[in-house]
Write an enzyme that holds these catalytic residues in place. Structure first.
Site, PDB file in Angstrom:
ATOM      1  N   HIS A  52       0.857  -1.181   0.000  1.00 56.92           N
ATOM      2  CA  HIS A  52       0.000   0.000   0.000  1.00 56.92           C
ATOM      3  C   HIS A  52       0.895   1.233   0.000  1.00 56.92           C
ATOM      4  O   HIS A  52       2.130   1.134  -0.060  1.00 56.92           O
ATOM      5  CB  HIS A  52      -0.961  -0.014   1.192  1.00 56.92           C
ATOM      6  N   GLY A  54       1.800   3.200   2.247  1.00 54.95           N
ATOM      7  CA  GLY A  54       2.778   3.270   3.326  1.00 54.95           C
ATOM      8  C   GLY A  54       4.091   2.613   2.942  1.00 54.95           C
ATOM      9  O   GLY A  54       5.174   3.171   3.179  1.00 54.95           O
ATOM     10  N   HIS A  55       4.015   1.439   2.338  1.00 58.14           N
ATOM     11  CA  HIS A  55       5.230   0.778   1.858  1.00 58.14           C
ATOM     12  C   HIS A  55       5.931   1.621   0.796  1.00 58.14           C
ATOM     13  O   HIS A  55       7.166   1.752   0.792  1.00 58.14           O
ATOM     14  CB  HIS A  55       4.887  -0.588   1.241  1.00 58.14           C
ATOM     15  N   MET A 210      -2.525   2.986   7.309  1.00 57.51           N
ATOM     16  CA  MET A 210      -2.539   2.026   6.213  1.00 57.51           C
ATOM     17  C   MET A 210      -1.946   0.699   6.660  1.00 57.51           C
ATOM     18  O   MET A 210      -0.925   0.660   7.345  1.00 57.51           O
ATOM     19  CB  MET A 210      -1.771   2.581   5.028  1.00 57.51           C
TER      20      MET A 210
END
Length: 312
Positions: A52, A54-55, A210
């Protein structure tokens, strides 16, 4: 993930250079040798896939700070209990690689379980054999009180991944605040020559942190899911106004959760360094307020920091 954001990323990925897929440590080490001989610095972003924003934010930060970036995609069995969701944990490898391409990741390290656990691995801790890593003093509370096997599995796989990839810097998200503290401690104590970089939690528009597991939520559950962050914000407002009594801050957060009727696993205000629960006033070290709730069958975890800075 926001669907319009996802569509933009996938459309962009068609023109992005696809990362090199590396499945074995030996192959990765050859690639790393090439990079080191070229004088390149290496950043590492460990993931379990189902990526997502965030990654991707971590990967972007890694790309800004390092010449080469490798991301791992490995669903680590050692951090799952026999009753947990290992079998149904989302696996979206091809789309994950497409997403990593959009932020310039150079390589994806995607080892088989046998590559990472040559002695084999079973989810039953009592029947496991081989070498495992435990970080004592920071693993038994908070998440460790609910999932006693979890940080043993995390510490073990992170040690293996850092040894395998040997990066100059490794990037983690503050959403997993206790995990970041455990990893910092193991890197220090095991003398691993990697700088641990912790970056701010990336949130949805309504504040929900997230997480790959958010996709488990049905629409009604998804609408309720930001309640934990709202509870943390209620306490944060008191802290900003000058309140330093940990019990007052916990009570303020708990009121929000109780009014929503969610199942609370824990709500904590802990010392930011030791992770021991604060019993009086928050001191100069600052504190991490964290919690876990169940929304349907899905666990939601989150945290905020009081008096402690995290990268933007």
């Amino acid at each position: 993930m926001n669907h319009s954001f996802s569509r933009r990323l996938f459309s962009a990925s068609t023109s992005a250079l696809r990362p090199r897929i590396v499945n074995t440590i030996a192959e990765y080490r050859e690639l790393r040798h090439e990079w080191i001989m070229q004088g390149k610095s290496i950043g590492f972003v460990p993931t379990m896939g189902a990526l997502h924003h965030g990654h991707l934010s971590l990967a972007k930060t890694a790309k800004a700070e390092c010449d080469k970036v490798v991301a791992s995609i490995f669903v680590n069995p050692a951090q799952f209990a026999p009753t947990e969701d290992l079998d149904r944990y989302p696996r979206t490898f091809e789309s994950d690689v497409d997403l990593l391409a959009t932020v310039g990741v150079d390589a994806v390290f995607a080892p088989a379980v046998a590559e990472m656990y040559p002695a084999g691995i079973t989810l039953d801790v009592a029947k496991q054999s081989g070498t495992f890593v435990q970080v004592l003093g920071k693993s038994h509370m908070l998440e460790g009180s609910v999932r006693p096997h979890f940080f043993r599995g995390v510490a073990t796989v992170v040690t293996k991944l850092l040894n395998a990839t040997q990066p100059h810097k490794a990037f983690f998200g503050q959403k997993d605040g206790q995990q970041c503290a455990v990893i910092r401690t193991l890197v220090r104590d095991l003398l691993i020559p990697t700088e641990v970089v912790v970056c701010q939690t990336v949130r949805e528009a309504d504040g929900l942190a997230m997480s790959s597991r958010n996709r488990y939520l049905d629409p009604q559950e998804r609408a309720l899911a930001p309640v934990l962050y709202k509870a943390l914000q209620a306490a944060e407002a008191l802290y900003v106004a000058g309140e330093r009594d940990a019990s007052v801050l916990r009570d303020a957060g708990m009121k929000v959760l109780q009014s929503a009727g969610v199942q609370v696993e824990y709500l904590s205000v802990a010392n930011s360094l030791s992770l021991e629960e604060e019993q009086g006033k928050i001191g100069a070290d600052g504190a991490m307020m964290s919690g876990a709730v169940k929304i349907g069958k899905t666990r939601i975890i989150d945290n905020i920091l009081f008096g402690v800075e995290v990268r933007k």
